[in-house]
Design a protein around this motif. Sequence first.
Motif, PDB file in Angstrom:
ATOM      1  N   UNK A  64     -13.774  11.445 -45.105  1.00  0.00           N
ATOM      2  CA  UNK A  64     -14.161  12.266 -43.952  1.00  0.00           C
ATOM      3  C   UNK A  64     -14.380  13.723 -44.353  1.00  0.00           C
ATOM      4  N   UNK A  65     -13.609  14.189 -45.324  1.00  0.00           N
ATOM      5  CA  UNK A  65     -13.785  15.556 -45.819  1.00  0.00           C
ATOM      6  C   UNK A  65     -15.164  15.724 -46.475  1.00  0.00           C
ATOM      7  N   UNK A  66     -15.564  14.717 -47.253  1.00  0.00           N
ATOM      8  CA  UNK A  66     -16.879  14.752 -47.908  1.00  0.00           C
ATOM      9  C   UNK A  66     -17.997  14.714 -46.871  1.00  0.00           C
ATOM     10  N   UNK A  67     -17.847  13.884 -45.855  1.00  0.00           N
ATOM     11  CA  UNK A  67     -18.866  13.802 -44.812  1.00  0.00           C
ATOM     12  C   UNK A  67     -18.953  15.098 -44.009  1.00  0.00           C
ATOM     13  N   UNK A  68     -17.798  15.736 -43.770  1.00  0.00           N
ATOM     14  CA  UNK A  68     -17.814  17.025 -43.063  1.00  0.00           C
ATOM     15  C   UNK A  68     -18.560  18.079 -43.874  1.00  0.00           C
ATOM     16  N   UNK A  69     -18.378  18.069 -45.198  1.00  0.00           N
ATOM     17  CA  UNK A  69     -19.102  18.982 -46.085  1.00  0.00           C
ATOM     18  C   UNK A  69     -20.613  18.814 -45.910  1.00  0.00           C
ATOM     19  N   UNK A  70     -21.085  17.571 -45.878  1.00  0.00           N
ATOM     20  CA  UNK A  70     -22.514  17.330 -45.700  1.00  0.00           C
ATOM     21  C   UNK A  70     -22.969  17.763 -44.301  1.00  0.00           C
TER      22      UNK A  70
ATOM     23  N   UNK B 136     -13.738  -1.432 -41.032  1.00  0.00           N
ATOM     24  CA  UNK B 136     -14.730  -0.369 -40.854  1.00  0.00           C
ATOM     25  C   UNK B 136     -14.864  -0.038 -39.368  1.00  0.00           C
ATOM     26  N   UNK B 137     -14.932  -1.058 -38.536  1.00  0.00           N
ATOM     27  CA  UNK B 137     -15.054  -0.846 -37.089  1.00  0.00           C
ATOM     28  C   UNK B 137     -13.814  -0.134 -36.544  1.00  0.00           C
ATOM     29  N   UNK B 138     -12.635  -0.559 -36.998  1.00  0.00           N
ATOM     30  CA  UNK B 138     -11.394   0.084 -36.552  1.00  0.00           C
ATOM     31  C   UNK B 138     -11.359   1.557 -36.966  1.00  0.00           C
ATOM     32  N   UNK B 139     -11.725   1.824 -38.216  1.00  0.00           N
ATOM     33  CA  UNK B 139     -11.677   3.201 -38.736  1.00  0.00           C
ATOM     34  C   UNK B 139     -12.751   4.085 -38.126  1.00  0.00           C
ATOM     35  N   UNK B 140     -13.812   3.461 -37.623  1.00  0.00           N
ATOM     36  CA  UNK B 140     -14.909   4.236 -37.025  1.00  0.00           C
ATOM     37  C   UNK B 140     -14.405   5.112 -35.876  1.00  0.00           C
ATOM     38  N   UNK B 141     -13.406   4.636 -35.181  1.00  0.00           N
ATOM     39  CA  UNK B 141     -12.832   5.418 -34.083  1.00  0.00           C
ATOM     40  C   UNK B 141     -12.141   6.686 -34.539  1.00  0.00           C
ATOM     41  N   UNK B 142     -11.816   6.785 -35.831  1.00  0.00           N
ATOM     42  CA  UNK B 142     -11.181   7.978 -36.389  1.00  0.00           C
ATOM     43  C   UNK B 142     -12.200   9.006 -36.871  1.00  0.00           C
ATOM     44  N   UNK B 143     -13.483   8.630 -36.856  1.00  0.00           N
ATOM     45  CA  UNK B 143     -14.545   9.510 -37.333  1.00  0.00           C
ATOM     46  C   UNK B 143     -15.008  10.419 -36.196  1.00  0.00           C
ATOM     47  N   UNK B 144     -15.014  11.745 -36.398  1.00  0.00           N
ATOM     48  CA  UNK B 144     -15.479  12.657 -35.340  1.00  0.00           C
ATOM     49  C   UNK B 144     -16.895  12.310 -34.882  1.00  0.00           C
ATOM     50  N   UNK B 145     -17.169  12.525 -33.617  1.00  0.00           N
ATOM     51  CA  UNK B 145     -18.437  12.110 -33.023  1.00  0.00           C
ATOM     52  C   UNK B 145     -19.643  12.714 -33.734  1.00  0.00           C
ATOM     53  N   UNK B 146     -19.548  13.991 -34.117  1.00  0.00           N
ATOM     54  CA  UNK B 146     -20.671  14.636 -34.795  1.00  0.00           C
ATOM     55  C   UNK B 146     -21.003  13.969 -36.112  1.00  0.00           C
TER      56      UNK B 146
ATOM     57  N   UNK C 109     -22.738  10.531 -35.609  1.00  0.00           N
ATOM     58  CA  UNK C 109     -24.176  10.642 -35.347  1.00  0.00           C
ATOM     59  C   UNK C 109     -24.980  10.886 -36.632  1.00  0.00           C
ATOM     60  N   UNK C 110     -24.329  11.412 -37.652  1.00  0.00           N
ATOM     61  CA  UNK C 110     -25.011  11.755 -38.903  1.00  0.00           C
ATOM     62  C   UNK C 110     -25.277  10.537 -39.785  1.00  0.00           C
ATOM     63  N   UNK C 111     -24.540   9.460 -39.544  1.00  0.00           N
ATOM     64  CA  UNK C 111     -24.435   8.353 -40.492  1.00  0.00           C
ATOM     65  C   UNK C 111     -25.578   7.337 -40.394  1.00  0.00           C
ATOM     66  N   UNK C 112     -26.003   6.865 -41.581  1.00  0.00           N
ATOM     67  CA  UNK C 112     -26.837   5.668 -41.724  1.00  0.00           C
ATOM     68  C   UNK C 112     -26.125   4.753 -42.727  1.00  0.00           C
ATOM     69  N   UNK C 113     -26.337   3.437 -42.606  1.00  0.00           N
ATOM     70  CA  UNK C 113     -25.673   2.470 -43.492  1.00  0.00           C
ATOM     71  C   UNK C 113     -26.720   1.719 -44.316  1.00  0.00           C
ATOM     72  N   UNK C 114     -26.420   1.566 -45.608  1.00  0.00           N
ATOM     73  CA  UNK C 114     -27.315   0.892 -46.552  1.00  0.00           C
ATOM     74  C   UNK C 114     -26.648  -0.350 -47.139  1.00  0.00           C
TER      75      UNK C 114
END
Length: 322
Positions: free
Chosen positions: A132-138, A171-181, A184-189
């Motif tokens: 989450x820290x890495x994603x916040x940086x991006x 992944x679905x369970x942990x998704x609830x811990x990810x801030x909303x902003x 919205x940034x995420x894509x999955x490959x």
Amino acid sequence: MTLFRLGYVAMSVNVQNASPSQTMTYQRFKLLRDREAAIRKLERIAQSNIQNCLRLLKHNKAHDIKFFRLSSRLVPLAGHDELEEWNYLSAIKEDLRELGAFSNSEGMRLDFHPDHFVVLNSSDKKILKNSLKVLKYHYLLLHYMGFDPTHRCVFHLGGRYKDKEKSLERFIDNWGLVPEGIQKMVMIENDDTSYTLKDCLYICEKLSIPHVFDIHHHLANHDGERWEEHWERVVNTWSHSPLPVKMHISSPKSQKEFKSHADFVDLGLLLEFVSKANGSTEQIDCMIEAKQKDNALFKLAVELKEHPNIEMLSDSSFIWKD
């Protein structure tokens, strides 16, 4: 009819001395006795990386390339545990604003692909926290560039952890811990080892995340799935996105090193995809993941021009004619 646009990853083999990934290790940082001077050096490296990105975008403009992946290593040691007090954004915000303004003025699509250590389906709270820290940086980099961060950051589902089904649900369970902003940034490959196209679509459809189809990864890891049978589902995951459908294209280095990227992209592989995906959506942006970077794009464009079913609309965009 679909517009196809080509892009490439992070750096050019033609623009000299323009690496956007210059760095400093923490070991080297510690050797510098004056901590403030060491931090200023980190900031100068980051500023140089961003300015080199700007040089690359100007190179792209000259070749009418509108699609580009930014290096995730713009700011060395950003988010390092021993540098939590460092406000790196204050030193680079003007450079980021300049980069974003140029991109927006030229109608370019820029995004990120963090390294494999971003894992949201881990049961280890420390790994999840660091991810989450890495994603916040991006997210912050995109914000200071002046972009809407929505669907600008692609990564994989994560590890299998000996039980793929449980790991998918985690992944679905942990998704609830990810801030909303950040959500919205995420894509999955889809990846080349653990999670197939079908696995990723299960998550993407459940959580309203766009899916980035990687055709090379699919060839390496597909469980007998035919991507054409799921392509409409892929397109539908983009129905709520402000951006066009995105996919990744690369070729195997060899049969022995099938999962490694080749220097260039096989024209036949791209044409097979284009002929089957044509008409499914208005636009598809194709990210070339090849060792020869922009040279791979240039070579592909030359080959496309010679094909009777291809009409080039620019140096990097085309349509398929039946």
